[in-house]
Design a protein around this motif. Structure first.
Motif, mmCIF file in Angstrom:
data_model
loop_
_atom_site.group_PDB
_atom_site.id
_atom_site.type_symbol
_atom_site.label_atom_id
_atom_site.label_comp_id
_atom_site.label_asym_id
_atom_site.label_seq_id
_atom_site.Cartn_x
_atom_site.Cartn_y
_atom_site.Cartn_z
ATOM 1 N N ILE A 148 53.854 -33.518 -138.354
ATOM 2 C CA ILE A 148 54.329 -32.964 -137.091
ATOM 3 C C ILE A 148 53.556 -31.683 -136.810
ATOM 4 O O ILE A 148 53.405 -30.832 -137.684
ATOM 5 C CB ILE A 148 55.849 -32.717 -137.124
ATOM 6 N N TYR A 149 53.046 -31.576 -135.590
ATOM 7 C CA TYR A 149 52.231 -30.423 -135.206
ATOM 8 C C TYR A 149 52.858 -29.706 -134.009
ATOM 9 O O TYR A 149 53.379 -30.353 -133.097
ATOM 10 C CB TYR A 149 50.817 -30.875 -134.803
ATOM 11 N N GLU A 150 52.763 -28.374 -134.032
ATOM 12 C CA GLU A 150 53.159 -27.571 -132.886
ATOM 13 C C GLU A 150 51.910 -26.879 -132.336
ATOM 14 O O GLU A 150 51.208 -26.189 -133.078
ATOM 15 C CB GLU A 150 54.218 -26.533 -133.281
ATOM 16 N N LEU A 151 51.636 -27.103 -131.058
ATOM 17 C CA LEU A 151 50.446 -26.556 -130.415
ATOM 18 C C LEU A 151 50.882 -25.526 -129.377
ATOM 19 O O LEU A 151 51.797 -25.780 -128.600
ATOM 20 C CB LEU A 151 49.639 -27.668 -129.743
ATOM 21 N N ILE A 152 50.226 -24.390 -129.397
ATOM 22 C CA ILE A 152 50.645 -23.250 -128.578
ATOM 23 C C ILE A 152 49.468 -22.747 -127.741
ATOM 24 O O ILE A 152 48.391 -22.481 -128.276
ATOM 25 C CB ILE A 152 51.141 -22.097 -129.483
ATOM 26 N N LYS A 153 49.698 -22.610 -126.447
ATOM 27 C CA LYS A 153 48.697 -21.991 -125.561
ATOM 28 C C LYS A 153 49.290 -20.699 -125.007
ATOM 29 O O LYS A 153 50.401 -20.697 -124.464
ATOM 30 C CB LYS A 153 48.327 -22.924 -124.410
ATOM 31 N N ALA A 154 48.544 -19.598 -125.144
ATOM 32 C CA ALA A 154 49.039 -18.302 -124.684
ATOM 33 C C ALA A 154 47.953 -17.557 -123.933
ATOM 34 O O ALA A 154 46.772 -17.670 -124.252
ATOM 35 C CB ALA A 154 49.515 -17.477 -125.876
ATOM 36 N N GLN A 155 48.374 -16.786 -122.936
ATOM 37 C CA GLN A 155 47.437 -15.991 -122.144
ATOM 38 C C GLN A 155 47.832 -14.518 -122.200
ATOM 39 O O GLN A 155 49.025 -14.180 -122.187
ATOM 40 C CB GLN A 155 47.420 -16.476 -120.693
ATOM 41 N N GLN A 156 46.824 -13.665 -122.236
ATOM 42 C CA GLN A 156 47.081 -12.233 -122.328
ATOM 43 C C GLN A 156 47.610 -11.708 -120.994
ATOM 44 O O GLN A 156 47.111 -12.058 -119.927
ATOM 45 C CB GLN A 156 45.802 -11.487 -122.716
ATOM 46 N N VAL A 157 48.637 -10.858 -121.090
ATOM 47 C CA VAL A 157 49.250 -10.243 -119.908
ATOM 48 C C VAL A 157 49.324 -8.732 -120.126
ATOM 49 O O VAL A 157 49.011 -8.242 -121.212
ATOM 50 C CB VAL A 157 50.654 -10.838 -119.630
ATOM 51 N N GLU A 158 49.748 -8.000 -119.112
ATOM 52 C CA GLU A 158 49.732 -6.538 -119.203
ATOM 53 C C GLU A 158 50.797 -5.968 -120.119
ATOM 54 O O GLU A 158 50.565 -5.000 -120.834
ATOM 55 C CB GLU A 158 49.888 -5.934 -117.791
ATOM 56 N N ASN A 159 51.993 -6.564 -120.096
ATOM 57 C CA ASN A 159 53.109 -6.004 -120.863
ATOM 58 C C ASN A 159 53.537 -6.934 -121.987
ATOM 59 O O ASN A 159 53.352 -8.156 -121.898
ATOM 60 C CB ASN A 159 54.306 -5.747 -119.935
ATOM 61 N N ALA A 160 54.116 -6.355 -123.029
ATOM 62 C CA ALA A 160 54.592 -7.133 -124.177
ATOM 63 C C ALA A 160 55.643 -8.144 -123.716
ATOM 64 O O ALA A 160 56.449 -7.849 -122.835
ATOM 65 C CB ALA A 160 55.176 -6.205 -125.237
ATOM 66 N N ILE A 161 55.595 -9.320 -124.290
ATOM 67 C CA ILE A 161 56.526 -10.396 -123.935
ATOM 68 C C ILE A 161 57.622 -10.464 -124.993
ATOM 69 O O ILE A 161 57.348 -10.685 -126.180
ATOM 70 C CB ILE A 161 55.782 -11.747 -123.854
ATOM 71 N N SER A 162 58.836 -10.272 -124.556
ATOM 72 C CA SER A 162 59.966 -10.294 -125.492
ATOM 73 C C SER A 162 60.469 -11.725 -125.669
ATOM 74 O O SER A 162 60.719 -12.434 -124.695
ATOM 75 C CB SER A 162 61.086 -9.402 -124.946
ATOM 76 N N LEU A 163 60.581 -12.153 -126.929
ATOM 77 C CA LEU A 163 61.120 -13.473 -127.246
ATOM 78 C C LEU A 163 62.377 -13.308 -128.096
ATOM 79 O O LEU A 163 62.457 -12.410 -128.932
ATOM 80 C CB LEU A 163 60.097 -14.308 -128.024
ATOM 81 N N THR A 164 63.343 -14.190 -127.905
ATOM 82 C CA THR A 164 64.538 -14.175 -128.742
ATOM 83 C C THR A 164 64.194 -14.746 -130.118
ATOM 84 O O THR A 164 63.149 -15.385 -130.294
ATOM 85 C CB THR A 164 65.657 -15.020 -128.118
ATOM 86 N N ASP A 165 65.081 -14.549 -131.074
ATOM 87 C CA ASP A 165 64.877 -15.116 -132.418
ATOM 88 C C ASP A 165 64.700 -16.631 -132.350
ATOM 89 O O ASP A 165 63.859 -17.200 -133.044
ATOM 90 C CB ASP A 165 66.057 -14.768 -133.333
ATOM 91 N N LYS A 166 65.487 -17.269 -131.507
ATOM 92 C CA LYS A 166 65.397 -18.731 -131.370
ATOM 93 C C LYS A 166 64.063 -19.154 -130.773
ATOM 94 O O LYS A 166 63.473 -20.148 -131.196
ATOM 95 C CB LYS A 166 66.543 -19.255 -130.502
ATOM 96 N N GLN A 167 63.591 -18.407 -129.784
ATOM 97 C CA GLN A 167 62.314 -18.745 -129.150
ATOM 98 C C GLN A 167 61.159 -18.579 -130.133
ATOM 99 O O GLN A 167 60.224 -19.381 -130.130
ATOM 100 C CB GLN A 167 62.099 -17.880 -127.912
ATOM 101 N N ILE A 168 61.222 -17.560 -130.968
ATOM 102 C CA ILE A 168 60.188 -17.362 -131.991
ATOM 103 C C ILE A 168 60.248 -18.491 -133.018
ATOM 104 O O ILE A 168 59.225 -19.016 -133.444
ATOM 105 C CB ILE A 168 60.360 -15.979 -132.671
ATOM 106 N N PHE A 169 61.448 -18.872 -133.393
ATOM 107 C CA PHE A 169 61.641 -19.875 -134.448
ATOM 108 C C PHE A 169 61.246 -21.284 -133.988
ATOM 109 O O PHE A 169 60.519 -21.995 -134.686
ATOM 110 C CB PHE A 169 63.105 -19.854 -134.886
ATOM 111 N N PHE A 170 61.703 -21.675 -132.802
ATOM 112 C CA PHE A 170 61.465 -23.043 -132.324
ATOM 113 C C PHE A 170 60.304 -23.152 -131.330
ATOM 114 O O PHE A 170 59.714 -24.221 -131.201
ATOM 115 C CB PHE A 170 62.716 -23.586 -131.628
ATOM 116 N N GLY A 171 60.030 -22.068 -130.607
ATOM 117 C CA GLY A 171 59.048 -22.114 -129.529
ATOM 118 C C GLY A 171 59.743 -22.178 -128.190
ATOM 119 O O GLY A 171 60.544 -23.084 -127.955
ATOM 120 N N PRO A 172 59.465 -21.228 -127.263
ATOM 121 C CA PRO A 172 60.188 -21.178 -125.989
ATOM 122 C C PRO A 172 60.042 -22.432 -125.136
ATOM 123 O O PRO A 172 61.008 -22.909 -124.541
ATOM 124 C CB PRO A 172 59.595 -19.952 -125.284
ATOM 125 N N LYS A 173 58.833 -22.992 -125.081
ATOM 126 C CA LYS A 173 58.606 -24.190 -124.264
ATOM 127 C C LYS A 173 59.111 -25.446 -124.978
ATOM 128 O O LYS A 173 59.666 -26.348 -124.351
ATOM 129 C CB LYS A 173 57.120 -24.349 -123.932
#
Length: 227
Positions: A148-173
């Protein structure tokens, strides 16, 4: 290409200048150039053997003038003069991946888009992205050949992006989509966590910090697969 590499290829933007770090056979850059999605790519690897394989495949594909091979560690093979806007790092642990990104970051070397596929330690990668002002804009969880693979695409933005513990653990999308593979992975992980907790509680000298961490993760997993 297989499902994993095809999914990575789909995440690359049209006209991007990419560096594929840990390229192995350079399958990804070759496919992207053949499709006309990118016009230039760097295929980089730390080991001579994989890079030789990549060079052979690039020559066979007739793409020597479009794909450049470089040997070296991580992003040290890339210079600012290359004008790379998209970095792909796939098939290594999350800790190694963030170490590679940190080395570049410490030299004030940033990239607009990161496409990452850690084979372990996905939360470590998401936490790094959040702290370093990268917004996760796409994620996929896929199953192929027993993995099982998790693939992540991210783009740089001006301000830090806050993620919840669940979003960090499972992935927001991934958490929003919750496809069949999501449930498959986390049912297996729940069983693994429960067994681990049992063993931790049996230990003569209990590691309470680890026990509490696993208990919290079990709670999160149960909430998401039983909702």
């Amino acid at each position: 290409m297989n499902l994993r590499l095809n999914t990575l290829a789909q995440m690359v933007d049209q006209g991007a200048r990419i560096a594929d770090i840990g390229t192995d056979h350079a399958y990804l850059p070759i496919q992207l150039v053949k499709e006309g999605k990118v016009d230039y790519a760097i295929a980089s690897d730390v080991a001579a053997g994989p890079l030789e394989n990549a060079e052979k495949d690039i020559v066979t594909a007739g793409l020597k003038n479009k794909i450049e091979t470089r040997m070296g560690s991580g992003l040290e093979t890339i210079s600012k003069e290359d004008r790379i806007d998209t970095v792909v790092i796939a098939g290594m642990g999350g800790k190694l991946m963030t170490n590679i990104l940190n080395k570049a970051w410490s030299k004030n070397f940033h990239f607009a888009t990161l496409i990452l596929e850690p084979n372990v330690g996905e939360p470590t990668v998401r936490e790094w992205l959040s702290v370093h002002r990268y917004q996760i804009i796409n994620e996929k969880i896929i199953a192929e050949a027993g993995h099982i693979y998790e693939l992540i695409k991210a783009q740089q933005v001006e301000n830090a992006i806050s993620l919840t513990d669940k979003q960090i653990f499972f992935g927001p999308k991934i958490l929003k989509e919750k496809n069949r593979v999501f449930y498959q992975k986390w049912r297996d992980q729940l069983a693994y966590h429960q067994k681990l907790l049992l063993n931790l509680n049996k230990a003569k000298e209990k590691d309470f910090a680890h026990i509490h961490k696993i208990e919290a993760e079990i709670k999160m997993i149960e909430e998401e697969i039983n909702d």
